[in-house]
Design a protein around this motif. Structure first.
Motif, PDB file in Angstrom:
ATOM      1  N   LYS A 400       0.797  -1.196  -0.048  1.00  0.00           N
ATOM      2  CA  LYS A 400       0.133   0.132  -0.012  1.00  0.00           C
ATOM      3  C   LYS A 400       0.849   1.208  -0.001  1.00  0.00           C
ATOM      4  O   LYS A 400       0.657   2.139  -0.540  1.00  0.00           O
ATOM      5  N   ILE A 401       2.048   1.260   0.810  1.00  0.00           N
ATOM      6  CA  ILE A 401       2.760   2.518   0.830  1.00  0.00           C
ATOM      7  C   ILE A 401       3.470   2.750  -0.646  1.00  0.00           C
ATOM      8  O   ILE A 401       3.313   4.042  -0.869  1.00  0.00           O
ATOM      9  N   HIS A 402       3.893   1.738  -1.278  1.00  0.00           N
ATOM     10  CA  HIS A 402       4.269   1.979  -2.539  1.00  0.00           C
ATOM     11  C   HIS A 402       2.910   2.703  -3.632  1.00  0.00           C
ATOM     12  O   HIS A 402       3.032   3.424  -4.642  1.00  0.00           O
ATOM     13  N   VAL A 403       1.655   1.847  -3.492  1.00  0.00           N
ATOM     14  CA  VAL A 403       0.821   2.513  -4.396  1.00  0.00           C
ATOM     15  C   VAL A 403       0.436   3.809  -4.013  1.00  0.00           C
ATOM     16  O   VAL A 403       0.029   4.689  -4.964  1.00  0.00           O
ATOM     17  N   VAL A 404       0.404   4.342  -2.916  1.00  0.00           N
ATOM     18  CA  VAL A 404       0.097   5.552  -2.401  1.00  0.00           C
ATOM     19  C   VAL A 404       1.127   6.647  -2.987  1.00  0.00           C
ATOM     20  O   VAL A 404       0.825   7.682  -3.584  1.00  0.00           O
ATOM     21  N   GLN A 405       2.382   6.306  -2.933  1.00  0.00           N
ATOM     22  CA  GLN A 405       3.572   6.952  -3.366  1.00  0.00           C
ATOM     23  C   GLN A 405       3.299   7.204  -5.121  1.00  0.00           C
ATOM     24  O   GLN A 405       3.923   8.139  -5.537  1.00  0.00           O
ATOM     25  N   ASN A 406       2.733   6.243  -5.988  1.00  0.00           N
ATOM     26  CA  ASN A 406       2.691   6.332  -7.220  1.00  0.00           C
ATOM     27  C   ASN A 406       1.352   7.084  -7.473  1.00  0.00           C
ATOM     28  O   ASN A 406       1.224   7.168  -9.026  1.00  0.00           O
ATOM     29  N   LEU A 407       0.601   7.211  -6.557  1.00  0.00           N
ATOM     30  CA  LEU A 407      -0.886   7.948  -7.194  1.00  0.00           C
ATOM     31  C   LEU A 407      -0.560   9.274  -7.930  1.00  0.00           C
ATOM     32  O   LEU A 407      -1.227   9.617  -9.022  1.00  0.00           O
ATOM     33  N   PHE A 408       0.428  10.200  -7.180  1.00  0.00           N
ATOM     34  CA  PHE A 408       0.368  11.493  -7.888  1.00  0.00           C
ATOM     35  C   PHE A 408       1.181  11.381  -9.278  1.00  0.00           C
ATOM     36  O   PHE A 408       0.619  12.216 -10.449  1.00  0.00           O
ATOM     37  N   PRO A 409       2.194  10.571  -9.295  1.00  0.00           N
ATOM     38  CA  PRO A 409       2.778  10.531 -10.692  1.00  0.00           C
ATOM     39  C   PRO A 409       1.822  10.043 -11.845  1.00  0.00           C
ATOM     40  O   PRO A 409       1.884  10.362 -12.967  1.00  0.00           O
ATOM     41  N   PHE A 410       1.105   9.158 -11.468  1.00  0.00           N
ATOM     42  CA  PHE A 410       0.120   8.692 -12.194  1.00  0.00           C
ATOM     43  C   PHE A 410      -1.007   9.591 -12.753  1.00  0.00           C
ATOM     44  O   PHE A 410      -1.158   9.660 -13.986  1.00  0.00           O
ATOM     45  N   PHE A 411      -1.207  10.379 -11.771  1.00  0.00           N
ATOM     46  CA  PHE A 411      -2.078  11.438 -12.147  1.00  0.00           C
ATOM     47  C   PHE A 411      -1.479  12.494 -12.998  1.00  0.00           C
ATOM     48  O   PHE A 411      -2.172  13.076 -13.868  1.00  0.00           O
ATOM     49  N   LEU A 412      -0.275  12.882 -12.904  1.00  0.00           N
ATOM     50  CA  LEU A 412       0.330  13.827 -13.832  1.00  0.00           C
ATOM     51  C   LEU A 412       0.485  12.991 -15.316  1.00  0.00           C
ATOM     52  O   LEU A 412       0.382  13.973 -16.095  1.00  0.00           O
ATOM     53  N   TYR A 413       0.877  11.995 -15.562  1.00  0.00           N
ATOM     54  CA  TYR A 413       1.066  11.186 -16.783  1.00  0.00           C
ATOM     55  C   TYR A 413      -0.340  11.194 -17.269  1.00  0.00           C
ATOM     56  O   TYR A 413      -0.190  10.929 -18.306  1.00  0.00           O
ATOM     57  N   TRP A 414      -1.314  11.220 -16.555  1.00  0.00           N
ATOM     58  CA  TRP A 414      -2.733  11.208 -17.207  1.00  0.00           C
ATOM     59  C   TRP A 414      -2.582  12.621 -18.059  1.00  0.00           C
ATOM     60  O   TRP A 414      -3.698  12.638 -19.144  1.00  0.00           O
ATOM     61  N   HIS A 415      -1.876  13.478 -18.061  1.00  0.00           N
ATOM     62  CA  HIS A 415      -2.027  14.614 -18.766  1.00  0.00           C
ATOM     63  C   HIS A 415      -0.698  14.759 -19.938  1.00  0.00           C
ATOM     64  O   HIS A 415      -0.612  15.617 -20.452  1.00  0.00           O
TER      65      HIS A 415
END
Length: 493
Positions: A400-415
């Motif tokens: 879960k720690i890694h999942v949370v850490q990757n949430l924002f990078p994935f949000f940025l690459y959505w753009h």
């Protein structure tokens, strides 16, 4: 190509190789013959008698060669005796003649041509020449004179001499070259013409494949090119060659592994993996441990093909740790090959990811999300999704720690400007939302609302805002304006 000469104890068989050039099919009919016979195979001889007969055979061959060298042309009866001796003891005659004249001088050429003119005799001698050629550069053999080594080049020259008995107008301008690689190239050209595959020869010529084949540092690339050209013309021929290469690569000390693997990986999908998949896996696993990057690259290419089969993917679990470690390699090409293998393995329904492996994968994948190679970037994001889906229940909490850490990078690459990267990132965000059981985020992703998604992160994850801003700073240097604008907008909120 000469495997049809190999001795077997099976009945006469017929194989049709159909080319894609509109020409008539090429029929190769393996002749029913016994394996290469040495004096040790002769019936009714004890060891002492074997040595006596062996010495007599060697003496006969040497004397005939010396007479021809001295330009004393023997009687026809002597040639008939030579053929009968060769029919009875083909291996001993062939090895003796190879040792007499490794360069195939004029006298030896006469003797080899005599053998070539007899259809039954040449079939019995050819397997010995093949065995010698396979053990490049030296073939060790024991004779009555003691242990001897024979250069594989000697057998290559002889095969070339035999091939010249079949004349082709387009190759009449060729002359003998002293370079062993040139002998091999000329032999292959003649073999392909003999099989009516002149289009392959011409394609290799246009792409400078033959020149590339002559250079040791680029030889495996040329072999791969040759395999691709041959595959376009005849899948049965390629599968036949692939099986031969599997036999060679399965030896304790295989010869010329890199060129053999280079051909094999190009035609691997021509084989029935249910029958030979385990052998391929064993060979690829051995190459994967090599320090040579090229061997590892070829091993990975073989594993990519194997991993597409679910049954084989399950058998590859023992390689999981080695493949994860490869994700840290500085060679992007190796990483690009390792990713689809891991992806295919985790997508198999029968494979669950242990907690330690899931954590190692998550750690190794994080730097790859920012790779300059968009293919690596997309594959790594896809793989992270599979890690979230396949991890065992007890491994979900540590992950879960890694999942949370990757949430924002994935949000940025959505753009991201690259639509494939953007779409893959959105899919990963949806997987993250399900993993974290965030129905609010999941709903915004399904309705394509990136603005509200960002606002939701700021509103409900206030404890993570500082971390999000810290993660965003490196992306300010991105050459993509949409990405920069999103970071500025997010930070301003």
């Amino acid at each position: 190509m000469f495997r049809n000469f190999r001795g077997t104890r099976h009945r006469h068989t017929h194989t049709t190789l159909t080319g894609g050039t509109g020409k008539a099919a090429v029929s190769i009919r393996p002749i029913d013959t016994t394996p290469p016979q040495s004096l040790a195979d002769a019936p009714g001889l004890d060891s002492s008698e074997e040595k006596v007969v062996s010495a007599k055979v060697q003496t006969f061959v040497k004397n005939m060669h010396q007479r021809l060298t001295a330009k004393v042309f023997p009687e026809n009866r002597l040639f008939m005796d030579f053929l009968r001796l060769t029919d009875t003891y083909p291996t001993d005659v062939a090895l003796t003649l190879l040792r007499c004249s490794p360069s195939c001088d004029r006298a030896a050429a006469v003797m080899w041509r005599t053998i070539a003119l007899s259809g039954t005799t040449v079939v019995r001698v050819m397997p010995t020449l093949l065995y010698v050629m396979e053990d490049w550069p030296l073939h060790g053999t024991s004779t009555s004179e003691g242990d001897k080594d024979i250069f594989a080049l000697a057998a290559t020259i002889v095969v070339w001499e035999i091939l010249q008995m079949i004349r082709y107008p387009c190759w009449e301008e060729h002359r003998f070259a002293r370079n062993p690689s040139r002998f091999a190239v000329l032999t292959m050209k003649t073999l392909l013409c003999h099989l009516q595959f002149e289009n392959i020869v011409m394609a290799m010529e246009r792409k400078r494949g033959w020149d590339t084949l002559l250079r040791p540092d680029t030889r495996h690339y040329a072999v791969g090119l040759l395999a691709r050209e041959m595959r376009r013309v005849s899948v049965p021929l390629c599968s036949w060659i692939a099986l031969c290469l599997l036999g060679l690569l399965s030896r304790d000390k295989p010869c010329w592994e890199v060129p053999a693997m280079a051909f094999l990986v190009e035609v691997l999908d021509c084989l029935d993996l249910r029958e030979c998949g385990d052998r391929v896996l064993e060979i690829a696993s051995r190459h994967l441990q090599s320090e040579c990057p090229e061997r590892r690259r070829l091993a990975l290419r073989a594993l990519v093909v194997l991993s597409k089969d679910r049954a084989m993917a399950k058998r590859m679990c023992s390689l999981l740790e080695s493949l994860v470690q490869l994700l840290w390699d500085a060679d992007v090409e190796l990483v690009e090959l390792a990713l689809p293998i891991l992806l295919n393995m985790l997508q198999s329904k029968d494979i669950l990811t242990s907690s330690p492996t899931a954590l190692k994968l998550a750690e190794a994948l994080r730097p790859l999300f920012d790779s300059d190679n968009s293919h690596v970037q997309i594959l790594s994001i896809h793989l992270f999704q599979e890690v979230m889906k396949s991890v065992v229940d007890e491994g979900k909490k540590p992950l879960k720690i890694h999942v949370v850490q990757n949430l924002f990078p994935f949000f940025l690459y959505w753009h991201d400007e690259n639509q494939q990267v953007a779409q893959t990132s959105r899919e990963a965000l949806l997987c993250v939302a399900k993993f974290l059981k965030r129905k609010d985020l999941e709903q915004m992703l399904k309705t394509e609302q990136p603005l509200k998604f960002g606002e939701c992160l700021l509103e409900k994850d206030k404890s993570q805002v500082a971390e999000y801003v810290h993660q965003a700073l490196p992306y300010l240097e991105s050459p993509q304006e949409p990405l920069q604008e999103e970071i500025v907008s997010f930070s301003g909120k």
